[in-house]
Design a protein around this motif. Structure first.
Motif, PDB file in Angstrom:
ATOM      1  N   SER A 199      36.215   2.994 -42.003  1.00 17.06           N
ATOM      2  CA  SER A 199      35.268   2.937 -43.045  1.00 17.06           C
ATOM      3  C   SER A 199      35.266   3.197 -44.358  1.00 17.06           C
ATOM      4  CB  SER A 199      33.755   2.842 -42.396  1.00 17.06           C
ATOM      5  OG  SER A 199      33.727   2.872 -40.930  1.00 17.06           O
ATOM      6  N   ASN A 200      36.812   3.610 -44.415  1.00 17.66           N
ATOM      7  CA  ASN A 200      36.725   3.923 -45.961  1.00 17.66           C
ATOM      8  C   ASN A 200      36.545   4.957 -46.799  1.00 17.66           C
ATOM      9  OD1 ASN A 200      39.273   3.588 -48.689  1.00 17.66           O
ATOM     10  ND2 ASN A 200      38.135   1.802 -49.009  1.00 17.66           N
ATOM     11  N   THR A 201      35.523   6.014 -45.316  1.00 20.64           N
ATOM     12  CA  THR A 201      34.981   6.863 -45.653  1.00 20.64           C
ATOM     13  C   THR A 201      35.557   8.089 -46.847  1.00 20.64           C
ATOM     14  OG1 THR A 201      35.770   7.611 -43.993  1.00 20.64           O
ATOM     15  CG2 THR A 201      33.364   6.766 -43.792  1.00 20.64           C
ATOM     16  N   ARG A 202      37.077   8.423 -46.477  1.00 16.60           N
ATOM     17  CA  ARG A 202      37.649   9.248 -46.874  1.00 16.60           C
ATOM     18  C   ARG A 202      37.103  10.286 -47.362  1.00 16.60           C
ATOM     19  NH1 ARG A 202      42.571   5.844 -48.550  1.00 16.60           N
ATOM     20  NH2 ARG A 202      41.560   3.615 -48.577  1.00 16.60           N
ATOM     21  N   GLY A 203      37.018  10.892 -46.099  1.00 13.43           N
ATOM     22  CA  GLY A 203      36.195  12.552 -46.318  1.00 13.43           C
ATOM     23  C   GLY A 203      36.828  13.302 -46.497  1.00 13.43           C
ATOM     24  N   TYR A 204      37.590  14.345 -47.140  1.00 10.42           N
ATOM     25  CA  TYR A 204      38.442  14.698 -47.092  1.00 10.42           C
ATOM     26  C   TYR A 204      38.677  15.270 -48.983  1.00 10.42           C
ATOM     27  CZ  TYR A 204      41.499  10.876 -47.804  1.00 10.42           C
ATOM     28  OH  TYR A 204      42.179   9.264 -47.855  1.00 10.42           O
ATOM     29  N   MET A 205      38.674  16.232 -49.399  1.00 10.67           N
ATOM     30  CA  MET A 205      38.757  17.187 -50.471  1.00 10.67           C
ATOM     31  C   MET A 205      40.137  17.313 -50.590  1.00 10.67           C
ATOM     32  SD  MET A 205      34.983  17.237 -51.417  1.00 10.67           S
ATOM     33  CE  MET A 205      35.317  17.189 -53.195  1.00 10.67           C
ATOM     34  N   LEU A 206      40.428  18.092 -52.063  1.00 12.34           N
ATOM     35  CA  LEU A 206      41.945  18.622 -51.917  1.00 12.34           C
ATOM     36  C   LEU A 206      41.700  19.891 -53.106  1.00 12.34           C
ATOM     37  CD1 LEU A 206      44.951  16.321 -52.120  1.00 12.34           C
ATOM     38  CD2 LEU A 206      44.325  17.205 -50.028  1.00 12.34           C
ATOM     39  N   GLY A 207      41.980  21.239 -52.822  1.00 13.32           N
ATOM     40  CA  GLY A 207      42.118  22.186 -54.003  1.00 13.32           C
ATOM     41  C   GLY A 207      43.404  22.109 -54.103  1.00 13.32           C
ATOM     42  N   VAL A 208      43.851  21.685 -55.486  1.00 12.75           N
ATOM     43  CA  VAL A 208      45.270  22.280 -55.539  1.00 12.75           C
ATOM     44  C   VAL A 208      44.769  24.092 -56.446  1.00 12.75           C
ATOM     45  CG1 VAL A 208      46.627  21.413 -57.083  1.00 12.75           C
ATOM     46  CG2 VAL A 208      45.468  19.662 -55.423  1.00 12.75           C
ATOM     47  N   ALA A 209      46.006  24.338 -56.666  1.00 19.04           N
ATOM     48  CA  ALA A 209      46.290  25.749 -57.039  1.00 19.04           C
ATOM     49  C   ALA A 209      47.714  25.671 -57.845  1.00 19.04           C
ATOM     50  CB  ALA A 209      45.784  26.692 -56.411  1.00 19.04           C
ATOM     51  N   THR A 210      48.138  26.408 -58.986  1.00 22.77           N
ATOM     52  CA  THR A 210      49.083  26.581 -59.555  1.00 22.77           C
ATOM     53  C   THR A 210      49.284  27.914 -60.588  1.00 22.77           C
ATOM     54  OG1 THR A 210      48.425  25.087 -61.530  1.00 22.77           O
ATOM     55  CG2 THR A 210      49.752  23.948 -59.822  1.00 22.77           C
ATOM     56  N   GLY A 211      49.980  28.000 -60.951  1.00 22.55           N
ATOM     57  CA  GLY A 211      50.081  30.271 -61.408  1.00 22.55           C
ATOM     58  C   GLY A 211      49.087  30.418 -61.123  1.00 22.55           C
ATOM     59  N   ASP A 212      47.904  31.044 -62.287  1.00 20.80           N
ATOM     60  CA  ASP A 212      47.411  32.260 -61.580  1.00 20.80           C
ATOM     61  C   ASP A 212      46.499  32.318 -60.217  1.00 20.80           C
ATOM     62  OD1 ASP A 212      48.700  33.477 -63.839  1.00 20.80           O
ATOM     63  OD2 ASP A 212      46.583  33.358 -65.197  1.00 20.80           O
ATOM     64  N   ARG A 213      46.116  31.289 -60.489  1.00 22.10           N
ATOM     65  CA  ARG A 213      45.369  30.990 -59.271  1.00 22.10           C
ATOM     66  C   ARG A 213      45.786  31.145 -57.901  1.00 22.10           C
ATOM     67  NH1 ARG A 213      40.355  28.831 -59.761  1.00 22.10           N
ATOM     68  NH2 ARG A 213      41.086  28.002 -61.806  1.00 22.10           N
ATOM     69  N   LEU A 214      47.028  30.235 -57.960  1.00 23.61           N
ATOM     70  CA  LEU A 214      48.006  30.277 -56.969  1.00 23.61           C
ATOM     71  C   LEU A 214      48.297  31.526 -56.868  1.00 23.61           C
ATOM     72  CD1 LEU A 214      50.570  27.803 -55.504  1.00 23.61           C
ATOM     73  CD2 LEU A 214      51.254  30.819 -56.043  1.00 23.61           C
ATOM     74  N   HIS A 215      48.514  32.360 -57.619  1.00 23.01           N
ATOM     75  CA  HIS A 215      48.652  33.996 -56.879  1.00 23.01           C
ATOM     76  C   HIS A 215      47.824  34.809 -56.875  1.00 23.01           C
ATOM     77  CE1 HIS A 215      52.360  33.005 -59.423  1.00 23.01           C
ATOM     78  NE2 HIS A 215      52.972  33.350 -58.314  1.00 23.01           N
ATOM     79  N   ARG A 216      46.109  34.578 -57.352  1.00 18.54           N
ATOM     80  CA  ARG A 216      45.455  35.180 -56.883  1.00 18.54           C
ATOM     81  C   ARG A 216      45.045  34.364 -55.071  1.00 18.54           C
ATOM     82  NH1 ARG A 216      43.121  33.680 -62.118  1.00 18.54           N
ATOM     83  NH2 ARG A 216      41.906  32.037 -60.676  1.00 18.54           N
ATOM     84  N   LEU A 217      44.960  33.393 -55.153  1.00 14.40           N
ATOM     85  CA  LEU A 217      45.289  33.241 -53.818  1.00 14.40           C
ATOM     86  C   LEU A 217      46.133  33.556 -52.976  1.00 14.40           C
ATOM     87  CD1 LEU A 217      44.854  28.728 -53.755  1.00 14.40           C
ATOM     88  CD2 LEU A 217      42.938  30.675 -52.777  1.00 14.40           C
ATOM     89  N   SER A 218      47.252  33.681 -52.771  1.00 11.83           N
ATOM     90  CA  SER A 218      48.631  34.445 -52.018  1.00 11.83           C
ATOM     91  C   SER A 218      48.215  35.280 -51.716  1.00 11.83           C
ATOM     92  CB  SER A 218      49.700  34.242 -52.678  1.00 11.83           C
ATOM     93  OG  SER A 218      50.702  34.885 -51.876  1.00 11.83           O
ATOM     94  N   GLU A 219      47.271  36.347 -52.584  1.00  8.62           N
ATOM     95  CA  GLU A 219      47.133  37.485 -52.529  1.00  8.62           C
ATOM     96  C   GLU A 219      45.911  38.235 -52.063  1.00  8.62           C
ATOM     97  OE1 GLU A 219      48.054  39.671 -57.195  1.00  8.62           O
ATOM     98  OE2 GLU A 219      46.121  39.985 -57.224  1.00  8.62           O
ATOM     99  N   ARG A 220      44.770  36.833 -51.960  1.00 10.21           N
ATOM    100  CA  ARG A 220      43.866  37.370 -50.891  1.00 10.21           C
ATOM    101  C   ARG A 220      44.146  37.034 -49.388  1.00 10.21           C
ATOM    102  NH1 ARG A 220      40.630  36.241 -54.571  1.00 10.21           N
ATOM    103  NH2 ARG A 220      38.843  37.388 -55.239  1.00 10.21           N
ATOM    104  N   TYR A 221      45.654  36.137 -49.808  1.00 11.86           N
ATOM    105  CA  TYR A 221      46.306  35.789 -47.855  1.00 11.86           C
ATOM    106  C   TYR A 221      47.098  37.004 -47.609  1.00 11.86           C
ATOM    107  CZ  TYR A 221      44.600  30.894 -47.488  1.00 11.86           C
ATOM    108  OH  TYR A 221      43.664  29.540 -47.331  1.00 11.86           O
ATOM    109  N   ILE A 222      47.355  37.308 -48.013  1.00 11.63           N
ATOM    110  CA  ILE A 222      48.178  38.735 -47.756  1.00 11.63           C
ATOM    111  C   ILE A 222      47.942  39.504 -47.569  1.00 11.63           C
ATOM    112  CG2 ILE A 222      50.484  40.217 -48.341  1.00 11.63           C
ATOM    113  CD1 ILE A 222      51.256  37.430 -48.597  1.00 11.63           C
ATOM    114  N   ASP A 223      46.826  40.083 -48.015  1.00 13.24           N
ATOM    115  CA  ASP A 223      46.075  41.342 -47.690  1.00 13.24           C
ATOM    116  C   ASP A 223      44.971  40.324 -46.506  1.00 13.24           C
ATOM    117  OD1 ASP A 223      44.358  43.811 -48.767  1.00 13.24           O
ATOM    118  OD2 ASP A 223      42.797  42.651 -48.996  1.00 13.24           O
ATOM    119  N   ALA A 224      44.410  39.957 -46.364  1.00 18.10           N
ATOM    120  CA  ALA A 224      43.752  39.932 -44.737  1.00 18.10           C
ATOM    121  C   ALA A 224      44.085  39.582 -43.800  1.00 18.10           C
ATOM    122  CB  ALA A 224      42.950  37.836 -44.989  1.00 18.10           C
ATOM    123  N   TRP A 225      45.768  38.785 -43.953  1.00 13.98           N
ATOM    124  CA  TRP A 225      46.953  38.515 -42.809  1.00 13.98           C
ATOM    125  C   TRP A 225      47.493  40.145 -42.974  1.00 13.98           C
ATOM    126  CZ3 TRP A 225      52.006  40.335 -43.396  1.00 13.98           C
ATOM    127  CH2 TRP A 225      52.745  39.333 -41.524  1.00 13.98           C
TER     128      TRP A 225
END
Ligand SMILES: Cc1cc2nc3c(=O)[nH]c(=O)nc-3n(C[C@H](O)[C@H](O)[C@H](O)COP(=O)(O)O)c2cc1C
Length: 233
Positions: free
Chosen positions: A40-66
């Protein structure tokens, strides 16, 4: 690039060059991906795009949790605890029997390709850990779907991601979807203002393929699409 060439060239890439993707190329890929069909052309999704420092912080949080999760022998804890899976969807859920066989067969050929023997937990864990370093990719995309129109929003997100991956391939980029990232929700919340109605369904890494990496010579099987038998009416 001919369409046939494009569609067969796309494959999951699990080792990337340490080379940033220009912002305008990321923008172009996102722009091309929007030309997809939608419920129905609702397009019910959103994207979070990360590069640089934001990407590294994300990775650190994932590694820590894992790492904490592995240390606790993978025992699942209460929801909301940042150590144990707090994902919106149960990525750790047991697969139905029929589909489990396919996943196991794929795992066997994949680990075989990497010369990782059955029972070599150290090597397997190291490979799994690489997922949370996004295989060295310079761009990570988190995919959120509206909870109120599932499963159609998940279906829409899949269609959109297929467009996105083909567009990336066309522009000389490589990708790999990272469903593993949906196992934990708190890294996304630490970096993005995600509206309450949206649930994290998968990640996607994007960048330039390291063609010298043995892991990238792996090709998964692409069996014919199964058809249900028509009734003999
Ligand atoms: C939604 C989704 C999530 C995925 N999650 C992961 C993942 O967490 N880690 C990984 O290495 N591959 C992941 N994959 C890649 C699949 O294993 C891969 O697409 C499949 O084996 C077929 O191989 P191909 O992409 O090279 O054609 C995912 C694929 C999809 C569509």
């Amino acid at each position: 690039m001919e369409f046939q060439e494009l569609i067969t060239a796309r494959h999951s890439v699990r080792a990337y060059l340490d080379k940033p993707v220009p912002e305008e190329v990321i923008a172009q890929v996102l722009d091309e991906a929007r030309h997809c069909a939608s419920w129905s052309n609702t397009r019910g999704y959103m994207l979070g795009v990360a590069t640089g420092d934001r990407l590294h912080r994300l990775s650190e949080r994932y590694i820590d949790a894992w790492e904490k999760f592995v240390k606790e022998s993978g025992v699942k804890g209460s929801q909301g605890d940042s150590v144990f899976p707090d994902g919106d969807f149960e990525t750790w859920k047991k697969y139905p029997e029929q589909l489990r066989g396919r996943a196991i067969a794929n795992g066997k050929t994949f680990y075989g390709h990497l010369n990782i023997m059955r029972g070599d937990d150290v090597a397997r864990l190291a490979q799994q850990r690489d997922n949370y370093e996004f295989f060295g990719a310079p761009v990570i995309i988190l995919v959120f779907v509206h909870r109120g129109l599932l499963p159609f929003t998940a279906q829409d997100a899949g269609i959109m991601l297929a467009h996105l991956m083909l567009s990336a391939t066309y522009h000389g980029l490589a990708t790999v979807p990272l469903g593993n990232l949906a196992t934990w929700r708190h890294p996304a919340d630490a970096e993005f203002e995600v509206p309450e109605d949206y649930a994290l369904i998968t990640g996607l890494a994007m960048g330039y393929e390291d063609t010298s990496a043995q892991i990238n010579t792996y090709r998964a099987e692409h069996p014919s699409i199964p058809l249900v038998e028509p009734k003999n009416n």
